[in-house]
Structures are given as C-alpha cells and as structure tokens.
Design an enzyme around this catalytic site. Structure first.
Site, PDB file in Angstrom:
ATOM      1  N   HIS A   1       0.879  -1.066   0.025  1.00 13.49           N
ATOM      2  CA  HIS A   1      -0.068   0.199   0.171  1.00 13.49           C
ATOM      3  C   HIS A   1       0.945   1.216  -0.055  1.00 13.49           C
ATOM      4  O   HIS A   1       0.678   2.117  -0.940  1.00 13.49           O
ATOM      5  CB  HIS A   1      -0.805  -0.205   1.186  1.00 13.49           C
ATOM      6  CG  HIS A   1      -1.833   1.044   1.298  1.00 13.49           C
ATOM      7  ND1 HIS A   1      -3.248   1.090   1.041  1.00 13.49           N
ATOM      8  CD2 HIS A   1      -1.679   2.315   1.673  1.00 13.49           C
ATOM      9  CE1 HIS A   1      -3.750   1.993   1.370  1.00 13.49           C
ATOM     10  NE2 HIS A   1      -2.976   3.093   1.768  1.00 13.49           N
ATOM     11  N   GLU A   2       1.944   1.102   0.930  1.00 16.68           N
ATOM     12  CA  GLU A   2       2.734   2.554   1.071  1.00 16.68           C
ATOM     13  C   GLU A   2       3.592   2.738  -0.064  1.00 16.68           C
ATOM     14  O   GLU A   2       3.739   3.617  -0.603  1.00 16.68           O
ATOM     15  CB  GLU A   2       3.371   2.562   2.352  1.00 16.68           C
ATOM     16  CG  GLU A   2       2.519   2.456   3.689  1.00 16.68           C
ATOM     17  CD  GLU A   2       1.456   3.720   3.741  1.00 16.68           C
ATOM     18  OE1 GLU A   2       1.390   4.639   3.131  1.00 16.68           O
ATOM     19  OE2 GLU A   2       0.401   3.285   4.510  1.00 16.68           O
TER      20      GLU A   2
ATOM     21  N   HIS B   1       1.746   4.421  -2.909  1.00 17.83           N
ATOM     22  CA  HIS B   1       1.795   5.783  -2.519  1.00 17.83           C
ATOM     23  C   HIS B   1       3.156   6.265  -2.891  1.00 17.83           C
ATOM     24  O   HIS B   1       3.078   7.354  -3.616  1.00 17.83           O
ATOM     25  CB  HIS B   1       1.607   6.104  -1.132  1.00 17.83           C
ATOM     26  CG  HIS B   1       0.205   6.051  -0.625  1.00 17.83           C
ATOM     27  ND1 HIS B   1      -0.979   6.864  -1.167  1.00 17.83           N
ATOM     28  CD2 HIS B   1      -0.438   5.445   0.413  1.00 17.83           C
ATOM     29  CE1 HIS B   1      -2.205   6.796  -0.708  1.00 17.83           C
ATOM     30  NE2 HIS B   1      -1.681   5.819   0.500  1.00 17.83           N
TER      31      HIS B   1
ATOM     32  N   GLU C   1      -4.869   7.813  -3.070  1.00 14.28           N
ATOM     33  CA  GLU C   1      -5.294   6.331  -2.433  1.00 14.28           C
ATOM     34  C   GLU C   1      -5.433   5.285  -3.624  1.00 14.28           C
ATOM     35  O   GLU C   1      -5.399   4.346  -3.391  1.00 14.28           O
ATOM     36  CB  GLU C   1      -6.371   6.600  -1.675  1.00 14.28           C
ATOM     37  CG  GLU C   1      -6.722   5.491  -0.581  1.00 14.28           C
ATOM     38  CD  GLU C   1      -6.066   5.086   0.425  1.00 14.28           C
ATOM     39  OE1 GLU C   1      -4.925   5.838   0.616  1.00 14.28           O
ATOM     40  OE2 GLU C   1      -6.234   4.181   0.734  1.00 14.28           O
TER      41      GLU C   1
HETATM   42 ZN    ZN Z   1      -3.392   5.276   1.844  1.00 15.54          ZN
END
Ligand code: ZN
Length: 505
Positions: free
Chosen positions: A268-269, A272, A298
């Site tokens: 997830h990170e 980003h 997101e």
């Molecule tokens: Zn996030």
C-alpha cells in the site's frame, strides 16, 4: 511587475518556497514518528509550529493575489489544458482557500484539534465517548464556520470535501456511493450465506519480523518502488511521506503473528511512494509537480495493495518465494488456501482491518454520519447510538463498545471532516484504472506471473504520475480510462473476486 511571464515565474518561485517549508516539516514529522526520542516531543512541536506559521504567512501574502490577477488575464490561460493554466488554476484555488480563512479561525482550529486529538486517545482507551463529545462539538462548530468562510453553492459539506478532493461535489459522491452500496450489501450477504471460510489460523503462525521485512522490501522493489530514492522504516502507524525529488519515506509495523498486516501495508505505502517518486522533479513545488487529489493518491496505493497484490497472478510468482522465506509456517499451506485467506470477505467492526469489500461500507457510514453531524440533523450526543444503529443495518452486527464504533478513527479529532470519502474514491479509481490498464496491456497478467511489473508502472506514470495536479481528478480519470468515474469497474472486480474465492456471483 506587469509582465505576465515574469509574474508567472515569480508565482512559481513562491510556490516552491512554500513547498520547501512543507517538505522540511515532513522530514521532522517522519523523524518524530520513527526515530525521535520521546523527550523531544515539545521541542519538535515548536519547530513544526514555527514552520507552519512561516508557510501560512507566505501562502496568504497579498502579493500572491496581485500576481495571480496579472497572469489570469494573460495569454498563459489561453489553453486550459496547458501546464501554465493548470498551475495558475490550482494556485488560485489554494490562495483563495488560504485567505478566506480568518487567522483567528485557523489558530482556533489548531488549538482545539491539538487538544481534541489527545482527548480522543484517552476517550478511545477508556471507551468514554462523553469525554470526547464537547471537543467534537467544538470542532463541528469551527468546521461549519470554515465551510461558510470558504463558501459553497449547494451543500456546506462541498467546501470541506474540496480540501481533499478538489472539484468533487457532495451530490456526485452521494450518487456514486448509493450505486455502490446497492450492489455491495447483497453481494456481502451472499458471501456470508455461502458459509465458506478460509484457514484463518495460517496467518497466526510464527513469521519472524526480520524475514517479513526482507520479503516485503523485496516485493516493494519488484513492483517498482525505488530504494535509491526511498526508505522503509518502522512506525506505530504505517504511512508514506514524499519529501521531494529523490527522497520518499514509507513505514510499516511488524506483527510476528500476522504475516498479512505488514506485507499489504508495505505494498500500500509503496504504491503511494511510487506515485510520489513518479512526480516531475523539475516541477517540484508547483501544482503540476504535486499529487492530484487524495482520492487519486489512494488509488495508487489500493491498486498495488489489492488489484495487483491480492491477485492470483501476483501470488503465482511470489507464493513459492514466500514459502521459502517462511518454510515452517507455510509448509502445509497450498497457494489456493493462501489466496483464499488473503481475500476473505467478512464484516468486522474496525475500518482499518476490513477487507476490500466491506471496507467501503465503513466509509459510506462515516460519510452519511458526517453529513448529518455537519448539517445538525444529528446531535453529537446522539452519535454513539446513531452509529450503532446504522452499523447494524449495514453490517448486520452491533458494536459492543464505542471503541469498536464511533471512537475508532482519529480523523474527526484533527478536524478531517470530508476526508473519509477519499478512501473509497481510491478503491473506485483503482479498479477503473486497472480495468483500462488491462485493456491497453493484454499481457499484464502473464507479466505478473513472471514477476514483471514495469509495464503497469510505465502506464501509470504516463496516465497519472507525470501530470501531477495539472488536471483535476475527474479529467485525469476520463483521459486515462475514457469514462467518468463510476462504481461499475470496482463492482465487476469484486464480483469476479467473489466468484473465484467463494463461488458466489
Ligand atoms: Zn493510503
């Protein structure tokens, strides 16, 4: 200074200065959450407040308004899709928001939310909503004032949403979320009714933290996070902070008895982070070199975490490697069993622990509650009961405490009203981007099976990263996917998942 070109360059210079101050604050905040000794908290607060003050001064300098007036009536605006016009549009937007807020309101909000965050922690720990109630009332009153100062044409919530998702209206969001909920609720019900369950205990086995770190780091590198221009460290809450060109920090936390927690948070990170690393270095500090919106940000994390990271082709490549890394824990677990376990769909109380389907109901609930709180239709004192009622209607379960209910999230305590919808927007954008990417690149799944992710990263870079905030999210989405944002691709994706995992359509 009346020459529009000179005025434009001066605007960009000032915008970069503000961004540099912001990035200095980001370094200090990252340090605070990773390595800073506890006794440094007060002094760090002083450093951050000083930088925030400087930044606010620069962002509200009346000269910015004069420069904007000069460039807005010039030929720089002739082509609305040019980098110049995009920069000017966003700098105006930012300046107007900054100057419309009276200094007194900004300071009051900072003071009230600093205290409220502390009280919220205490209220959550002791499960005592009454403690937090007067602070939330104060915050709502100030946020109403903020919305009124900024102005809106339709709903007050528009003015707050606009801070996180510029250009999106509450009305559009309501239609989008209604479409989503109408199909999501029955799908989740069918999954519940089918009675199939994965072997949950496989994640509660022994997964040594250092091995988890090694494996997650190698997966992040494989999908394209550049460790020459970034780092992975440990913090209480995972986050990503892009300091600027060549330096993006991501964090996670390791639970030796739960493999999936750190692994998916790193994907997830890293998603980003790849967006931050993909922004134009030359345009750093200008809107064209900044992320488009929180929903788009997101979408980039959800795309790698879920659309790619929970897919079968991804694990066809990684699962044998995972078994090698954790031979004791995974020896007797087949890839299919593992795939089921990471894709389980099951209603739960806590948003951050929710699966990719029920997660969105958590967001819809918060969005509806926020609308009612802001309009005054719901009094803060009635919030716990209203939350629990709605939760039961949507999830078929009743929270047993406010800690599992309306006290679980930090957002309201820092004044982040209008923030929650961007999480689900991220899921919807991610599915729509991924659908378009698969259409443009039919070999994608085959590449994932071989551990190759560069074509997808390149597609994202072309369609999303390199544009920064030159276009608003709606335009970016239309250009990349040839359609407006809808819930359809996400619902189609979830139905496909439900069919492959649960045999439910
Ligand atoms: Zn996030």
């Amino acid at each position: 200074m009346t020459d529009p070109r000179t005025a434009y360059l001066e605007l960009l210079r000032r915008s970069r200065e503000i961004a540099l101050l912001g990035s200095c604050s980001a370094v200090l905040s990252w340090d605070q959450q990773t390595f800073m000794p506890p006794a440094g908290t007060t002094f760090r607060g002083e450093q951050l407040a000083f930088l925030a003050g400087l930044s606010h001064q620069k962002a509200t300098d009346p000269l910015l308004g004069e420069l904007l007036t000069i460039v807005e009536s010039s030929e720089l605006m002739a082509d609305p899709s040019s980098v110049e016009a995009g920069n000017i549009r966003e700098l105006r937007h930012h300046y107007d928001r900054a100057v419309k807020l009276p200094q007194r309101l900004v300071e009051e909000l900072a003071r009230v939310t600093t205290l409220a965050q502390q009280i919220w922690q205490e209220a959550r720990a002791t499960n005592d909503f009454r403690l937090f109630q007067p602070h939330l009332e104060q915050i709502l009153a100030l946020k109403r004032e903020e919305a009124d100062a900024i102005g809106f044409t339709d709903q007050r919530y528009d003015a707050l949403l606009d801070e996180y998702e510029p250009g999106l209206s509450t009305k559009t969001l309501q239609i989008l979320f209604a479409d989503l909920t109408a199909q999501l609720v029955p799908l989740i019900q069918r999954i519940q009714d089918c009675g199939r369950q994965p072997r949950r205990e496989i994640f509660q086995r022994e997964f040594p933290a250092d091995r988890q770190r090694w494996f997650a780091e190698s997966a992040a590198a494989a999908i394209g996070f550049d460790f020459q221009a970034g780092r992975l460290d440990t913090s209480t809450h995972p986050f990503c902070s892009g300091f600027g060109p060549g330096d993006c920090r991501i964090t996670t936390r390791y639970n030796p008895h739960c493999f999936s927690e750190a692994f998916f948070s790193v994907l997830h990170e890293a998603g980003h982070g790849m967006y931050e690393q993909g922004l134009s270095a030359e345009q750093f500090g200008t809107p064209s070199g900044s992320y488009c919106s929180l929903g788009i940000h997101e979408s980039q994390s959800r795309l790698w975490e879920n659309q790619v990271g929970r897919s079968e082709p991804f694990w066809e490549h990684f699962y044998p490697r995972l078994q090698q890394a954790f031979p004791t824990a995974l020896r007797d677990v087949s890839r299919q069993e593992f795939y089921f376990a990471i894709n389980e769909i099951r209603p739960s109380y806590i948003r951050v622990e929710a699966d990719e389907a029920t997660y969105n109901l958590h967001i819809v609930l918060r969005f509806e509650v926020e609308l009612d709180l802001l309009s005054g239709n719901l009094a803060v004192t009635d919030l716990p009961a209203a939350w629990n009622d709605r939760f039961r209607t949507m999830f078929g379960m009743m929270p047993t405490s406010d800690r599992e209910g309306c006290l679980q999230d930090v957002h309201w305590s820092f004044g982040g009203i209008g923030y929650f919808p961007t999480y689900t927007l991220g899921n919807l954008y991610a599915a729509q981007f991924m659908e378009a990417a698969h259409q443009a690149l039919p070999e994608l799944n085959e590449e994932f099976r071989r551990g190759i992710f560069s074509s997808l990263k390149f597609w994202l870079s072309e369609k999303i990263y390199r544009h920064g905030r030159r276009f608003r999210a709606a335009t970016l989405c239309r250009d990349a996917t040839h359609q407006e944002l809808t819930a359809k691709p996400f619902l189609k994706y979830l139905h496909g998942k439900a069919a492959s995992v649960y045999n439910v359509c």
